[in-house]
Scaffold this motif. Structure first.
Motif, PDB file in Angstrom:
ATOM      1  N   VAL A   1      72.635  49.014  12.624  1.00 28.85           N
ATOM      2  CA  VAL A   1      72.752  50.236  12.848  1.00 28.85           C
ATOM      3  C   VAL A   1      71.622  50.559  13.981  1.00 28.85           C
TER       4      VAL A   1
ATOM      5  N   GLY B   1      72.424  51.293  21.295  1.00 28.20           N
ATOM      6  CA  GLY B   1      73.457  51.281  22.526  1.00 28.20           C
ATOM      7  C   GLY B   1      74.081  52.738  22.614  1.00 28.20           C
TER       8      GLY B   1
ATOM      9  N   GLU C   1      70.996  48.364  16.548  1.00 34.72           N
ATOM     10  CA  GLU C   1      71.727  47.873  17.579  1.00 34.72           C
ATOM     11  C   GLU C   1      72.845  48.934  18.163  1.00 34.72           C
ATOM     12  N   THR C   2      73.485  49.336  17.228  1.00 36.87           N
ATOM     13  CA  THR C   2      74.423  50.634  17.606  1.00 36.87           C
ATOM     14  C   THR C   2      73.916  51.870  18.297  1.00 36.87           C
ATOM     15  N   ALA C   3      72.882  52.283  17.420  1.00 34.26           N
ATOM     16  CA  ALA C   3      72.034  53.360  17.838  1.00 34.26           C
ATOM     17  C   ALA C   3      71.531  53.499  19.084  1.00 34.26           C
TER      18      ALA C   3
END
Lengths: 228, 217
Positions: free
Chosen positions: A127, A133, A129-131
């Motif tokens: 979560v 990014g 890492e995605t956020a």
């Protein structure tokens, strides 16, 4: 066993005053203790699962130890603290529902923490890492993480409630199992069985088992949804 | 965009040693290399998702968008996931159309297939303009057709936004199709860097030649 069982079922549907009182005290205690455990355990569980900091490992070991704490030990500690010779005797909480709730919060909160920590530790890195990014703020990331944990939060609550309703050691020590005051389902089953009154014991046992079954069905449904 | 030199060490084992460099706007940089060569570590450090041993990799003067190797689908619809990247519903619809996932807009994103999730993640990232975009194997889970659609979208995005784009890929054909420059990583070190025509066709380093030969190029 056929006869006590039939009588027990009859008793459940007869709206027996003592039975209703026991159910009411149990509901009051279990709902309060499980909600308080959730309020305390939820942020702590998310924090331990999502953050890495020195001492985290020690806190996890401490929490796991508390998860396995025997209820009678918890009851003993509270008894010593609040009895006539304890430092908190002036609060006059011994043999009240309030102290039963407090003891249960100590027993149940580590379960909520452990449950949430395990789940959050698994999902948080992806979560985050995605956020990151996507250039999302820390607050937005936290909200997204909480959103990902919704089913787990409900599941943790149900587990806490199930533990609370089935617990006997601590509540009997600090509550005293006083009829019409602090007697809950589990302590009443013990009390009535000791007196040879199996009917009420079996009736309460049936209700307890039914509640436990319902909670477990709910947890299973949630876990199925969680497993995608 | 200047990128400072950095290293990454795990338990006394140096896994990456990047000498620093510069990324130019509007250019696509393919990062190639064998498994364990440090490509993803390079991408993650560049994106700020992983801390290097020392130093800041780049100043916060420019914005960085990053699509990790494992795409995470939040427990919400595919459309809501894409709108996390930006608030423009028209842009979201356009991207979904381009990547042929418009029919999945209302489906729960965490129930999409691997290829669909990758397309959704790509659309989600491209909702916003970034100065630097890092894509870690964005088409690994896609079939040839959707790979082609994604590559077209990547090229258009770079052209429209003028960003610098770092593409980590296992496909040398893909690197040849879309990249302007290539960076070859070997055992955690940047061994060769230069224009596509050089690194991917006629490299200087013998290791790079060997790598290309292994792939039959």
């Amino acid at each position: 066993m056929g006869s006590p069982l039939a009588k027990a079922i009859q008793l459940i549907f007869s709206a027996n005053a003592e039975l209703l009182n026991i159910l009411s005290v149990t509901a009051k205690m279990s709902l309060r203790s499980s909600v308080l455990a959730l309020l305390l355990g939820l942020p702590l569980g998310i924090w331990l699962g999502a953050c890495r900091f020195p001492g985290r490992g020690a806190l996890l070991v401490l929490n796991r130890t508390l998860m396995g704490m025997p209820p009678v030990v918890c009851g003993l500690i509270f008894y010593m603290l609040f009895s006539g010779v304890g430092p908190f005797r002036h609060l006059k909480l011994l043999f009240t529902v309030d102290i039963m709730v407090m003891a249960q919060v100590v027993l149940i909160t580590p379960i909520v923490i452990g449950n949430m920590e395990t789940y959050v530790a698994g999902v948080a890195p992806a979560v985050r890492e995605t956020a990151r990014g996507l250039g999302l703020s820390r607050l937005r990331t936290f909200v997204l993480l909480c959103n990902e944990c919704v089913y787990q939060i409900i599941s943790a609550y149900l587990m806490a409630f199930a533990r609370s309703i089935a617990e006997v050691g601590a509540v009997s020590m600090v509550g005293g199992a006083i009829s019409w005051k602090t007697n809950v389902m589990t302590t009443a089953i013990m009390q009535h069985t000791n007196r040879g009154n199996f009917t009420l014991g079996v009736a309460l046992g049936l209700i307890l088992l039914t509640l436990s079954l319902l909670v477990n069905i709910l947890v299973s449904v949630l876990q199925r949804r969680l497993s995608r | 965009m200047k990128i400072a030199a950095f290293t990454k060490t795990y338990e006394e084992r140096r896994v990456l040693d990047f000498p620093g460099g510069e990324l130019l706007p509007g250019r696509i940089y393919a990062v190639i290399g064998a498994n364990g060569s440090g490509k993803s570590t390079f991408a993650r450090i560049l994106a700020g998702a992983l801390a290097p041993d020392k130093k800041t990799v780049h100043p916060d003067r420019f914005t960085v968008g990053y699509m990790p190797q494992r795409n995470y689908a939040f427990r919400m619809s595919a459309r809501a996931n894409i709108l996390l990247g930006g608030k423009d519903p028209a842009r979201a619809a356009e991207l979904m159309e381009q990547l042929r996932i418009a029919h999945l807009a209302d489906k729960r994103a965490d129930r999409l297939s691997g290829g669909e999730t990758a397309r959704m993640a790509l659309a989600r990232l491209m909702m916003r303009r970034f100065d630097l975009v890092i894509l870690d194997e964005p088409t690994a889970a896609m079939d040839m057709e959707t790979t082609s659609l994604s590559e077209e979208l990547i090229l258009r995005y770079v052209k429209e936004t003028g960003c610098a784009l770092v593409l980590v890929t296992h496909s040398l054909q893909q690197a040849r199709r879309v990249a302007d420059e290539a960076l070859y990583f070997h055992k955690g070190a940047l061994l060769e860097q230069g224009p596509r025509e050089v690194v991917l066709v006629d490299p200087v380093q013998p290791e790079t030649r060997q790598f290309l030969e292994f792939y039959g190029l």
